[in-house]
Scaffold this active site. Structure first.
Site, PDB file in Angstrom:
ATOM      1  N   GLY A  14       0.816  -1.206   0.000  1.00 30.93           N
ATOM      2  CA  GLY A  14       0.000   0.000   0.000  1.00 30.93           C
ATOM      3  C   GLY A  14       0.849   1.255   0.000  1.00 30.93           C
ATOM      4  O   GLY A  14       0.671   2.137   0.847  1.00 30.93           O
ATOM      5  N   ILE A  19       1.259   7.276   4.033  1.00 25.36           N
ATOM      6  CA  ILE A  19       2.308   6.784   4.924  1.00 25.36           C
ATOM      7  C   ILE A  19       3.187   5.764   4.208  1.00 25.36           C
ATOM      8  O   ILE A  19       4.411   5.787   4.335  1.00 25.36           O
ATOM      9  CB  ILE A  19       1.688   6.182   6.205  1.00 25.36           C
ATOM     10  CG1 ILE A  19       1.070   7.294   7.066  1.00 25.36           C
ATOM     11  CG2 ILE A  19       2.738   5.423   7.016  1.00 25.36           C
ATOM     12  CD1 ILE A  19       0.295   6.780   8.275  1.00 25.36           C
ATOM     13  N   GLY A  20       2.584   4.870   3.443  1.00 27.68           N
ATOM     14  CA  GLY A  20       3.352   3.860   2.733  1.00 27.68           C
ATOM     15  C   GLY A  20       4.347   4.464   1.765  1.00 27.68           C
ATOM     16  O   GLY A  20       5.495   4.008   1.658  1.00 27.68           O
ATOM     17  N   TYR A 154     -12.550  -0.615  12.173  1.00 24.74           N
ATOM     18  CA  TYR A 154     -11.171  -0.186  11.931  1.00 24.74           C
ATOM     19  C   TYR A 154     -10.332  -0.356  13.197  1.00 24.74           C
ATOM     20  O   TYR A 154      -9.216  -0.891  13.156  1.00 24.74           O
ATOM     21  CB  TYR A 154     -11.163   1.271  11.474  1.00 24.74           C
ATOM     22  CG  TYR A 154      -9.791   1.861  11.268  1.00 24.74           C
ATOM     23  CD1 TYR A 154      -9.014   1.498  10.175  1.00 24.74           C
ATOM     24  CD2 TYR A 154      -9.276   2.793  12.172  1.00 24.74           C
ATOM     25  CE1 TYR A 154      -7.751   2.047   9.983  1.00 24.74           C
ATOM     26  CE2 TYR A 154      -8.023   3.349  11.986  1.00 24.74           C
ATOM     27  CZ  TYR A 154      -7.265   2.980  10.889  1.00 24.74           C
ATOM     28  OH  TYR A 154      -6.016   3.527  10.703  1.00 24.74           O
TER      29      TYR A 154
END
Length: 264
Positions: A14, A19-20, A154
């Protein structure tokens, strides 16, 4: 302290944005050969083009695969059979009403946020153990510790990532391989930034004002009183993947801006 990943390969799931993407950039900056991943050819191709332009001396490869499915996970490991560093970053979140959610919606989120990392670790960890070195990092969230009422699914998935990370660290104890989780707080990632932009438009305020409103109402315990940057989260990941972090394993390392009110 100089972190050097020369001769090391990293897989970051991802990683076409958010962030990835920042993690991929940080690892490449330190010399790693980085494999990025996304669900569509277009996003992967665009990210590769941008990364190669920004880091002309670095080595990048891309894998298009939907890691929410066993087939997508199989495609990833078929194209990249081995790695020194695995960062299980891929995931998503949806604002929702617990009472309106179906079983399928719960299971779909769990497949992406949790099982993608389980499948990747199941493939890559044995080879790391055999070599006597390797790094696995799960990108969790402070929502796994402070379960949000409008994203219970989540929060549960991010708590599960913490459990998987700790369990795997126990499993490979003493092998030279470390497994850790990184716990970001509110971050200017693709998803959360998109929510803030939409909130700003809806209320006729700036995005900065929307972020401050979110912090005051939803994360009032923030100690930095702002969103973290993706680079700040990536800095922690780069460190924990390094040789210098060889005594850090089984940990949940917070980059949450102090949101979680705990000294542990």
């Amino acid at each position: 302290m100089k972190i050097d990943f020369t001769g090391r390969k990293a897989v970051v799931t991802g990683s076409t944005a958010g962030i990835g993407r920042a993690i991929a950039e940080g690892l490449a900056r330190a010399g790693a050969s980085v494999v990025i991943n996304g669900r569509t050819e277009e996003r992967v191709a665009t990210a590769l083009q941008e990364l190669r332009a920004e880091f002309p001396d670095a080595e990048f490869a891309g894998v298009t695969a939907d890691l929410a499915t066993p087939e997508g996970s199989a495609a990833l490991v078929a194209q990249v059979p081995d790695t020194d560093i695995l960062v299980n970053n891929v995931g998503t979140a949806h604002l929702n009403n617990f009472f309106d959610q179906s079983d399928d919606e719960w299971l779909d989120l769990f497949q992406l946020n949790v099982m993608s990392g389980v499948r990747a670790a199941r493939h890559y960890l044995p080879k790391m153990v055999e070599r006597g070195r390797g790094r696995v990092v799960f990108i969790s969230s402070e929502s796994g510790l402070n379960i949000p009422r409008d994203m219970i699914d989540y929060g549960v998935s991010k708590a599960a990532m913490l459990a998987v990370s700790r369990g795997l660290a126990e499993l490979v104890a003493g092998t030279g391989v470390t497994v850790n989780a990184v716990v970001p707080g509110p971050t200017n990632s693709e998803i959360l930034s998109g929510w803030m932009k939409a909130m700003a438009v809806e209320q006729g305020i700036t995005q900065a004002e929307a972020e401050q409103q979110f912090l005051k109402t939803a994360r009032p315990t923030s100690l930095i009183n702002r969103f973290s940057t993706t680079e700040e989260v990536a800095n922690m990941v780069v460190y924990v993947c390094s040789y210098q972090a060889s005594a850090t394993t089984g940990a949940a390392l917070r980059v949450d801006g102090g949101v979680v009110r705990s000294i542990g």
